[in-house]
Design a protein around this motif. Structure first.
Motif, PDB file in Angstrom:
ATOM      1  N   ALA A  39       0.755  -1.145  -0.251  1.00 36.17           N
ATOM      2  CA  ALA A  39      -0.126   0.323  -0.155  1.00 36.17           C
ATOM      3  C   ALA A  39       1.400   1.720   0.141  1.00 36.17           C
ATOM      4  O   ALA A  39       0.728   2.621  -1.079  1.00 36.17           O
ATOM      5  N   GLU A  40       2.040   1.400   0.809  1.00 37.32           N
ATOM      6  CA  GLU A  40       2.789   2.917   0.918  1.00 37.32           C
ATOM      7  C   GLU A  40       2.965   2.322  -0.556  1.00 37.32           C
ATOM      8  O   GLU A  40       3.806   3.583  -0.995  1.00 37.32           O
ATOM      9  N   GLU A  41       4.067   1.384  -0.730  1.00 39.81           N
ATOM     10  CA  GLU A  41       4.634   1.816  -2.321  1.00 39.81           C
ATOM     11  C   GLU A  41       3.521   2.705  -3.425  1.00 39.81           C
ATOM     12  O   GLU A  41       3.794   3.364  -4.116  1.00 39.81           O
ATOM     13  N   TYR A  42       2.226   2.008  -3.106  1.00 39.79           N
ATOM     14  CA  TYR A  42       1.216   2.226  -4.267  1.00 39.79           C
ATOM     15  C   TYR A  42       0.784   3.826  -4.217  1.00 39.79           C
ATOM     16  O   TYR A  42       0.781   4.713  -4.876  1.00 39.79           O
ATOM     17  N   LEU A  43       0.563   4.494  -2.762  1.00 42.01           N
ATOM     18  CA  LEU A  43       0.430   5.887  -2.352  1.00 42.01           C
ATOM     19  C   LEU A  43       1.718   6.369  -2.955  1.00 42.01           C
ATOM     20  O   LEU A  43       1.223   6.960  -3.346  1.00 42.01           O
ATOM     21  N   VAL A  44       2.643   6.126  -2.986  1.00 42.24           N
ATOM     22  CA  VAL A  44       3.653   7.062  -3.183  1.00 42.24           C
ATOM     23  C   VAL A  44       3.591   7.496  -4.469  1.00 42.24           C
ATOM     24  O   VAL A  44       3.827   8.557  -5.165  1.00 42.24           O
ATOM     25  N   LYS A  45       3.460   6.311  -5.115  1.00 42.38           N
ATOM     26  CA  LYS A  45       3.194   6.446  -6.622  1.00 42.38           C
ATOM     27  C   LYS A  45       2.060   7.251  -7.175  1.00 42.38           C
ATOM     28  O   LYS A  45       2.938   8.680  -8.254  1.00 42.38           O
ATOM     29  N   ALA A  46       1.036   6.919  -6.545  1.00 44.57           N
ATOM     30  CA  ALA A  46      -0.223   7.295  -6.996  1.00 44.57           C
ATOM     31  C   ALA A  46      -0.498   9.764  -6.728  1.00 44.57           C
ATOM     32  O   ALA A  46      -0.259   9.747  -7.321  1.00 44.57           O
ATOM     33  N   PRO A  79      11.569   4.442  -1.838  1.00 42.61           N
ATOM     34  CA  PRO A  79      12.473   5.568  -2.109  1.00 42.61           C
ATOM     35  C   PRO A  79      11.380   6.862  -2.746  1.00 42.61           C
ATOM     36  O   PRO A  79      10.975   6.455  -3.292  1.00 42.61           O
ATOM     37  N   GLY A  80      11.969   8.180  -2.527  1.00 45.07           N
ATOM     38  CA  GLY A  80      11.179   8.835  -3.423  1.00 45.07           C
ATOM     39  C   GLY A  80      10.198   9.511  -2.660  1.00 45.07           C
ATOM     40  O   GLY A  80       9.633  10.225  -3.047  1.00 45.07           O
ATOM     41  N   SER A  81      10.012   8.953  -1.339  1.00 47.31           N
ATOM     42  CA  SER A  81       8.889   9.418  -1.236  1.00 47.31           C
ATOM     43  C   SER A  81       8.788  11.011  -0.554  1.00 47.31           C
ATOM     44  O   SER A  81       7.964  11.972  -0.205  1.00 47.31           O
ATOM     45  N   SER A  82       9.808  11.718  -0.161  1.00 50.05           N
ATOM     46  CA  SER A  82       9.938  12.953   0.755  1.00 50.05           C
ATOM     47  C   SER A  82       9.014  13.638  -0.791  1.00 50.05           C
ATOM     48  O   SER A  82       9.064  15.490   0.383  1.00 50.05           O
ATOM     49  N   GLU A  83       9.124  13.564  -1.789  1.00 48.25           N
ATOM     50  CA  GLU A  83       8.179  13.956  -2.337  1.00 48.25           C
ATOM     51  C   GLU A  83       7.179  14.448  -2.075  1.00 48.25           C
ATOM     52  O   GLU A  83       6.280  15.780  -2.382  1.00 48.25           O
ATOM     53  N   GLY A 124       3.746   6.751  14.575  1.00 41.77           N
ATOM     54  CA  GLY A 124       4.124   6.636  13.585  1.00 41.77           C
ATOM     55  C   GLY A 124       4.863   5.912  13.106  1.00 41.77           C
ATOM     56  O   GLY A 124       6.105   5.682  11.631  1.00 41.77           O
ATOM     57  N   MET A 125       4.275   4.093  13.000  1.00 40.11           N
ATOM     58  CA  MET A 125       4.442   3.381  11.997  1.00 40.11           C
ATOM     59  C   MET A 125       3.903   3.255  10.720  1.00 40.11           C
ATOM     60  O   MET A 125       4.665   2.850   9.542  1.00 40.11           O
ATOM     61  N   ILE A 126       3.111   4.395  11.023  1.00 42.13           N
ATOM     62  CA  ILE A 126       2.218   4.641   8.727  1.00 42.13           C
ATOM     63  C   ILE A 126       3.511   5.489   8.545  1.00 42.13           C
ATOM     64  O   ILE A 126       3.994   5.576   7.231  1.00 42.13           O
ATOM     65  N   ALA A 127       3.826   6.759   9.359  1.00 42.09           N
ATOM     66  CA  ALA A 127       5.342   8.003   8.481  1.00 42.09           C
ATOM     67  C   ALA A 127       5.846   6.887   8.124  1.00 42.09           C
ATOM     68  O   ALA A 127       6.559   6.443   7.205  1.00 42.09           O
ATOM     69  N   ALA A 128       6.540   5.118   9.044  1.00 41.09           N
ATOM     70  CA  ALA A 128       7.334   5.157   8.920  1.00 41.09           C
ATOM     71  C   ALA A 128       7.165   4.517   7.886  1.00 41.09           C
ATOM     72  O   ALA A 128       8.280   3.907   6.868  1.00 41.09           O
ATOM     73  N   ARG A 129       6.466   3.197   7.824  1.00 43.25           N
ATOM     74  CA  ARG A 129       5.740   2.880   6.330  1.00 43.25           C
ATOM     75  C   ARG A 129       5.992   3.267   4.867  1.00 43.25           C
ATOM     76  O   ARG A 129       6.347   3.125   3.658  1.00 43.25           O
TER      77      ARG A 129
END
Length: 154
Positions: A3-10, A37-41, A27-32
């Motif tokens: 889910a976290e990979e999908y969210l970052v891309k979307a 990679p690239g989530s800082s965007e 903080g578990m959600i933020a950690a995920r």
């Protein structure tokens, strides 16, 4: 795809940002999200608001809400999600507040969790009854929060 990979891309595709306001998940959600990679965007900040004072000071949950409905309530989860988005100037926000255990301290059921999702100017809150030990409840809450936002983006 997690889910976290999908969210970052979307979120990248839509040029949107996300923030989190977490209580029982700590903080578990933020950690995920930030493990991608690239989530800082798309992820600029997250709030861990473990106590009532933090919920009020960091994301503006009203004291009246906390007194009348408690920290673990639909109303608090809503104000957490809306306040997180406002304070972070983010397009969307997920919030989690609940009783992970081993007890609730007040007779409420362990596993009771409220998840808020602010997206596109609207906020929805879900009530869940997760089962298992403390870590299982926290993991289920984090997973559901990520999937709740994923559903909103779809």
């Amino acid at each position: 795809m997690a889910a976290e990979e999908y969210l970052v891309k979307a979120l990248k595709r839509r040029n949107m940002t996300v923030t989190t306001v977490e209580s029982c998940t700590g903080g578990m959600i933020a950690a995920r999200l930030t493990s991608v990679p690239g989530s800082s965007e798309v992820f600029h900040r997250g709030f861990v608001t473990y106590c009532d004072q933090a919920k009020h000071e960091m994301v503006g949950v009203r004291r009246e809400t906390l007194e009348k409905h408690t920290a673990v309530s639909r109303e608090t989860a809503r104000e957490m999600a809306e306040g997180g988005a406002r304070e972070a100037k983010a397009d969307c926000c997920v919030s989690v507040t609940g009783y992970a255990g081993p007890d609730s301290g007040g007779g409420e059921p362990v596993g009771l969790v409220y998840i808020g999702c602010y997206f596109d100017g609207e906020t929805e809150v879900e009530e869940h009854r997760f089962s298992g030990d403390r870590n299982a409840v926290r993991a289920q809450a984090a997973e559901r929060a990520l999937n709740f936002l994923k559903e909103k983006l779809d």
